[in-house]
Design a protein around this motif. Structure first.
Motif, PDB file in Angstrom:
ATOM      1  N   THR A  83       0.822  -1.206   0.000  1.00 22.92           N
ATOM      2  CA  THR A  83       0.000   0.000   0.000  1.00 22.92           C
ATOM      3  C   THR A  83       0.857   1.258   0.000  1.00 22.92           C
ATOM      4  N   ALA A  84       1.900   1.266   0.825  1.00 22.85           N
ATOM      5  CA  ALA A  84       2.778   2.439   0.895  1.00 22.85           C
ATOM      6  C   ALA A  84       3.432   2.718  -0.452  1.00 22.85           C
ATOM      7  N   SER A  85       3.882   1.661  -1.126  1.00 29.34           N
ATOM      8  CA  SER A  85       4.501   1.837  -2.441  1.00 29.34           C
ATOM      9  C   SER A  85       3.486   2.397  -3.434  1.00 29.34           C
ATOM     10  N   PHE A  86       2.286   1.827  -3.419  1.00 27.52           N
ATOM     11  CA  PHE A  86       1.224   2.286  -4.334  1.00 27.52           C
ATOM     12  C   PHE A  86       0.882   3.755  -4.075  1.00 27.52           C
ATOM     13  N   GLU A  98      -6.137   8.256  -7.118  1.00 23.00           N
ATOM     14  CA  GLU A  98      -5.795   6.841  -7.237  1.00 23.00           C
ATOM     15  C   GLU A  98      -5.099   6.341  -5.971  1.00 23.00           C
ATOM     16  N   ALA A  99      -4.284   7.203  -5.355  1.00 20.81           N
ATOM     17  CA  ALA A  99      -3.654   6.843  -4.081  1.00 20.81           C
ATOM     18  C   ALA A  99      -4.726   6.574  -3.023  1.00 20.81           C
ATOM     19  N   SER A 100      -5.761   7.399  -3.002  1.00 25.90           N
ATOM     20  CA  SER A 100      -6.845   7.224  -2.037  1.00 25.90           C
ATOM     21  C   SER A 100      -7.631   5.940  -2.298  1.00 25.90           C
ATOM     22  N   ARG A 101      -7.834   5.633  -3.564  1.00 26.13           N
ATOM     23  CA  ARG A 101      -8.545   4.389  -3.895  1.00 26.13           C
ATOM     24  C   ARG A 101      -7.747   3.167  -3.467  1.00 26.13           C
ATOM     25  N   GLY A 102      -6.442   3.207  -3.686  1.00 23.11           N
ATOM     26  CA  GLY A 102      -5.613   2.088  -3.263  1.00 23.11           C
ATOM     27  C   GLY A 102      -5.600   1.931  -1.759  1.00 23.11           C
ATOM     28  N   ALA A 103      -5.500   3.042  -1.033  1.00 25.18           N
ATOM     29  CA  ALA A 103      -5.492   3.001   0.428  1.00 25.18           C
ATOM     30  C   ALA A 103      -6.811   2.468   0.975  1.00 25.18           C
ATOM     31  N   SER A 104      -7.919   2.949   0.420  1.00 25.77           N
ATOM     32  CA  SER A 104      -9.236   2.503   0.874  1.00 25.77           C
ATOM     33  C   SER A 104      -9.435   1.014   0.611  1.00 25.77           C
ATOM     34  N   SER A 105      -8.990   0.547  -0.541  1.00 24.29           N
ATOM     35  CA  SER A 105      -9.111  -0.870  -0.884  1.00 24.29           C
ATOM     36  C   SER A 105      -8.263  -1.736   0.032  1.00 24.29           C
ATOM     37  N   ALA A 106      -7.060  -1.258   0.355  1.00 21.72           N
ATOM     38  CA  ALA A 106      -6.174  -2.024   1.232  1.00 21.72           C
ATOM     39  C   ALA A 106      -6.770  -2.181   2.625  1.00 21.72           C
ATOM     40  N   LEU A 107      -7.334  -1.117   3.159  1.00 22.87           N
ATOM     41  CA  LEU A 107      -7.949  -1.198   4.483  1.00 22.87           C
ATOM     42  C   LEU A 107      -9.167  -2.115   4.475  1.00 22.87           C
ATOM     43  N   ALA A 108      -9.937  -2.068   3.394  1.00 19.95           N
ATOM     44  CA  ALA A 108     -11.102  -2.951   3.280  1.00 19.95           C
ATOM     45  C   ALA A 108     -10.660  -4.404   3.197  1.00 19.95           C
ATOM     46  N   LEU A 109      -9.512  -4.648   2.594  1.00 20.84           N
ATOM     47  CA  LEU A 109      -8.985  -6.007   2.474  1.00 20.84           C
ATOM     48  C   LEU A 109      -8.451  -6.518   3.809  1.00 20.84           C
ATOM     49  N   ALA A 110      -7.902  -5.604   4.613  1.00 21.18           N
ATOM     50  CA  ALA A 110      -7.269  -6.004   5.872  1.00 21.18           C
ATOM     51  C   ALA A 110      -8.275  -6.577   6.872  1.00 21.18           C
TER      52      ALA A 110
END
Length: 463
Positions: A83-86, A98-110
Motif C-alpha cells: 500500500t505504501a509503495s502504491f 488513485e492513491a486514495s482508492r488504493g489506500a481505501s481498498s487495502a484497508l477494506a482487504l485487511a
C-alpha cells in the motif's frame, strides 16, 4: 463538497518527497518512523520486564507465542508495504485520487483477512502452541496470553496498514505520536492489569489490546478529519483489478519474509525445547533483543522508501543512489553499534529481563551469539528496501529469504543434533553472517548499476 477528481490540499505535516536535500529529507521522514517503531519495540521490552517478574514459565509462555505474532504481523507488513509503495508512487505522479482508492481498498482487504486468521488460530491454538514446543508447564500461560492477544489482531493489522498510508504521504510524525500514545497507555496498564488486578500474562496481552484500540481511534480521527492528502472512503473501495495486483505484487515478498521469520522462530524454539524451559526462556530473551535492534533499521528504511521509489519513478538515478548511500551509512552504523552494546553488556541486559539465575546464565551466551554478526543486518535491510523500491522482486526475494529461510532452516535442523544447544546458537550466527555477506555483494552490484545509469556528465545531485 469537493468532487472526487479535485486535488486534495496538503497539510503542514506533509513533507514533499521532491525536496532537493536528500539526507535532510530522509532524516525528516525516517526519524519519526524510527522513534515510532522503537517505541513499539520498547513496548515489548516493558511487557517482558513485567512478565519476567512472574516466573520463568511466564516469560517462556510469552516468548513462545512470538512466532504467532510474527506470522500475523507479516500479513500486515505485506499489505502495508504494498500500500505504501502504491500510495507514494501515485502521489509522486500527482494522482492523489488513485492513491486514495488504493489506500481505501487495502484497508477494506485487511479487515476480513484479520477476522479469518483470528478465527482459524483460536480454533487450533492449543495444537499450534504444542507445535511451537510449549510444555505442560508453559501451556496454560501461553493459552491465556495468545488467546487474549488474538482478539485484537484485526485492530493490529488495520493499524499497520493505517500507519503505512500515513507515512507514505509524508505524515510520519502522526504515526510516531500514535505509537507513542499506544506505548504510554500500554506501560501504564501493564502493572495495573498484571499485578493489581492479578491477571498475570493475560493482563499483559489485555494492556496491548487496549493500547491498540486507542491507536485505532486516533487513525480514525485522522482520516475522518482529513488531516492528510489521502482520503479513505467506502466509495473508493475496489478489491479487484490492477490496483490490488500492484499492492499484492509488492507486498507478497514482505509477507513471505515475515512468515519465514515465524517459521524460523518455530524451529528455533523447537530446537531449544529439549534443553528445558530455561533454554526456551533464554532464546526468547535473545530473540526479543534482536527484534528491538531490527526495528530502528526498519523504521529508517520504511521512512526512506518513499524517497527511493519517488526518485526511481522519476528516473533520477543520481538522487536514488545518493539516498541509498545515506541510508546504508546510517543503518550500518546503528546495527554495528547495537551489536557491540549487546555483546559487551549482555549480562546486565539479561538481568533486566529475568530474575532467574539459571535463565540468565544461558541467556548471556545466547544473546552474544545471536548478535555477533548483527552489524551486517543494516546492509541486508537497506538492500532489500532498494530492490523493493526499484521493482526488482526476484532479487529482493533472494536476499529477503536468506537470513531466516534457506540459510537458517538447514542449519537449525542439522546443527543441534551435532553440537547440542551450542548448535542452536551457531545456526543463528552462521545464517546472519552468510546472509550479510550476500547482501554486501548485491548492494555493491546495485550501486554499480545505478552509476551506469547516470548521464555521462556529472549530476549536480550526486555527492
Amino acid at each position: 463538497m469537493k468532487g472526487d477528481g479535485e486535488r486534495m490540499a496538503s497539510p503542514a505535516e506533509h513533507i514533499s518527497l521532491s525536496n532537493g536535500n536528500v539526507p535532510r529529507l530522509i532524516i525528516r521522514l525516517a526519524i519519526p518512523s524510527i522513534i515510532g517503531l522503537s517505541i513499539n519495540a520498547l513496548q515489548q521490552f516493558v511487557n517482558a520486564i513485567f512478565v519476567g517478574t512472574l516466573s520463568a514459565q511466564a516469560i517462556a509462555a510469552v516468548s513462545i507465542t512470538l512466532p504467532i505474532v510474527l506470522l500475523l504481523t507479516s500479513v500486515g507488513q505485506g499489505i502495508g508495504v504494498g500500500t505504501a509503495s502504491f500510495v507514494s508512487r501515485n502521489l509522486g505522479a500527482g494522482n492523489s485520487l488513485e492513491a486514495s482508492r488504493g489506500a481505501s481498498s487495502a484497508l477494506a482487504l485487511a479487515a476480513p483477512i484479520g477476522v479469518a486468521l483470528t478465527v482459524v488460530l483460536l480454533l487450533s491454538l492449543r495444537d499450534v502452541l504444542a507445535l511451537l514446543g510449549a510444555s505442560r508447564t508453559i501451556m496454560p500461560a501461553a493459552l491465556d496470553y495468545a488467546s487474549t492477544l488474538l482478539f485484537g489482531y484485526t485492530l493490529i493489522l488495520s493499524n499497520m496498514v493505517n500507519g503505512s498510508i500515513v507515512r507514505a504521504e509524508g505524515n510520519t510524525r502522526f504515526s510516531m505520536w500514535t505509537m507513542i500514545t499506544a506505548f504510554a497507555l500500554n506501560a501504564l496498564l501493564d502493572p495495573i492489569l498484571i499485578f493489581s488486578l492479578d491477571l498475570g500474562v493475560r493482563g499483559a496481552a489485555l494492556a496491548t489490546l487496549l493500547s491498540q484500540i486507542a491507536a485505532t481511534s486516533l487513525y480514525v480521527l485522522y482520516f475522518v478529519k482529513q488531516r492528510g492528502i489521502v482520503r479513505v472512503r467506502p466509495s473508493y473501495i475496489a478489491l479487484k483489478g490492477d490496483r490490488v495486483k500492484q499492492i499484492s505484487a509488492i507486498g507478497a515478498p514482505a509477507t513471505v519474509t515475515g512468515m519465514l521469520s515465524a517459521v524460523a522462530f518455530v524451529l528455533l524454539y523447537r530446537a531449544a525445547a529439549p534443553f528445558g524451559d530455561d533454554s526456551i526462556a533464554a532464546v526468547g530473551i535473545a530473540a526479543r533483543l534482536l527484534t528491538i535492534g531490527t526495528l530502528p533499521i526498519m523504521g529508517l528504511c520504511i521512512g526512506s522508501q518513499a524517497v527511493l521509489g519517488f526518485s526511481w519513478g522519476a528516473r533520477d538515478f543520481a538522487r536514488a543512489r545518493k539516498a541509498a548511500k545515506f541510508m546504508l551509512s546510517v543503518a550500518v552504523a546503528f546495527s554495528a553499534t547495537f551489536s557491540a552494546v549487546v555483546v559487551i553488556f549482555a549480562r546486565p541486559i539479561v538481568r533486566l529481563l529475568s530474575d532467574s539465575e539459571d535463565v540468565a546464565e544461558i541467556a548471556v551466551s545466547t544473546c552474544i551469539m545471536f548478535h555477533l554478526f548483527f552489524g551486517l543486518f543494516g546492509v541486508q535491510y537497506v538492500v532489500i528496501t532498494m530492490l523493493q523500491s526499484f521493482g526488482r522482486a526476484r532479487l529482493s526475494a533472494v536476499v529477503s529469504f536468506a537470513r531466516q529461510g534457506y540459510l537458517f532452516v538447514p542449519a537449525i535442523l542439522a546443527l543441534p543434533d551435532i553440537w547440542g544447544f551450542n548448535g542452536v546458537l551457531i545456526s543463528q550466527a552462521a545464517a546472519e553472517l552468510v546472509a550479510g555477506l550476500l547482501a554486501v555483494f548485491v548492494i555493491i552490484r546495485q550501486f554499480g548499476d545505478l552509476k551506469d545509469r547516470l548521464p555521462s556528465r556529472p549530476s549536480s545531485g550526486e555527492g
